[in-house]
Motif scaffolding. Structure first.
Motif: not given
Length: 295
Positions: A3-4, A11-14, A25-27, A47-49
């Motif tokens: 996952t990491f 470049g995004s958890l989403s 949130p799980t990630v 919030t953006t990066h």
């Protein structure tokens, strides 16, 4: 760990959440648990990066290697080591990417249906590790440090112009005659250049022209519409020369050639998909218009 690694690459958890069919949130909790276990901050979030910290960048490179070796071990246990599969991220300059690499990548994908490729076209030098690239195609002798560079092809450079331009402008019989013509050049190129003749003679000339552009495809189009003449590598114009739209000017006089290199991060282990792609490009690039095998 997986996952990491994907968080760094995407470049995004989403984006990771969408890929893994879970929630952001799980990630985030998975990455936070890894950071807590290691006792270091791996990612800087806003919030953006999202970007790896210095410790995160180093951990990413090793974690990626571990996961690749694990994947190879699983494939070996299942008896599937001869089937290249997975994602390849490839970097190339914009013009050669559009004119040559795009077609080659499509041919490669047709041969290996279990491989996915992201082709990222960018004229700047790319940090392969930091930006998660497996392979990069680069032209020229100035190469980034800390990578393995394999010289795979060369492309001669010479003066070129459209056939119509040459018909309607003064004849060019020797290098000095070029000075009377509108010279098209790359915005970053020096106004001084050298041509090497068939007998080892070298002539130094100054570019005299009213137009400069920072893109090879723009230069190519300018030649086609008869705006002037200029230096070009064969990979950029050979198809148009073969079709009779452009022609070499003073074909016996050449500038220093372009050298094509395949770059990849220095590592002990390479996935089978990477090895297959490197082998494919090494063979097929020299068959593309304007490229020749390294002697």
């Amino acid at each position: 760990m997986q996952t990491f690694v994907r968080a760094v690459e995407l470049g995004s958890l989403s984006a990771v959440a969408r890929e893994q069919h879970t929630t952001q949130p799980t990630v985030s909790k998975i990455v936070a648990a890894l950071e807590q276990d290691l006792g270091v901050r791996l990612l800087q979030r806003s919030t953006t990066h999202l970007a790896p910290t210095e410790q995160g960048r180093r951990f990413y490179e090793r974690a990626r290697r571990v996961l690749e070796e694990y994947g190879e071990a699983v494939a070996d246990a299942r008896g599937s080591t001869e089937t290249p599969a997975g994602l390849l991220r490839v970097s190339a300059p914009v013009s050669i990417g559009v004119l040559r690499m795009n077609r080659l990548v499509q041919e490669f994908l047709a041969l290996y249906p279990q491989i996915e490729i992201e082709l990222i076209l960018n004229d700047r030098f790319v940090d392969l590790v930091e930006e998660g690239m497996d392979v990069a195609l680069r032209l020229g002798a100035t190469l980034p440090p800390n990578v393995v560079a394999r010289r795979v092809a060369v492309s001669p450079r010479g003066l070129v112009a459209s056939v119509d331009y040459l018909r309607t402008h003064p004849r060019i019989e020797r290098p000095e005659d070029v000075l009377a013509h509108n010279y098209l050049r790359f915005a970053w190129a020096s106004e001084h250049y050298e041509l090497h003749g068939p007998d080892g003679e070298t002539v130094k000339l100054s570019a005299s022209g009213r137009y400069r552009i920072n893109n090879s495809l723009g230069i190519r189009e300018s030649f086609l519409i008869g705006s002037g003449l200029g230096l070009a590598p064969a990979w950029l114009v050979q198809d148009l020369i073969d079709s009779g739209e452009l022609a070499w000017v003073l074909p016996q006089w050449k500038a220093s050639p372009h050298e094509a290199f395949l770059l990849y991060p220095s590592r002990r282990y390479q996935p089978l998909r990477t090895r297959a792609f490197l082998q494919f490009l090494s063979e097929r690039l020299t068959q593309s218009p304007g490229f020749f095998a390294v002697e």
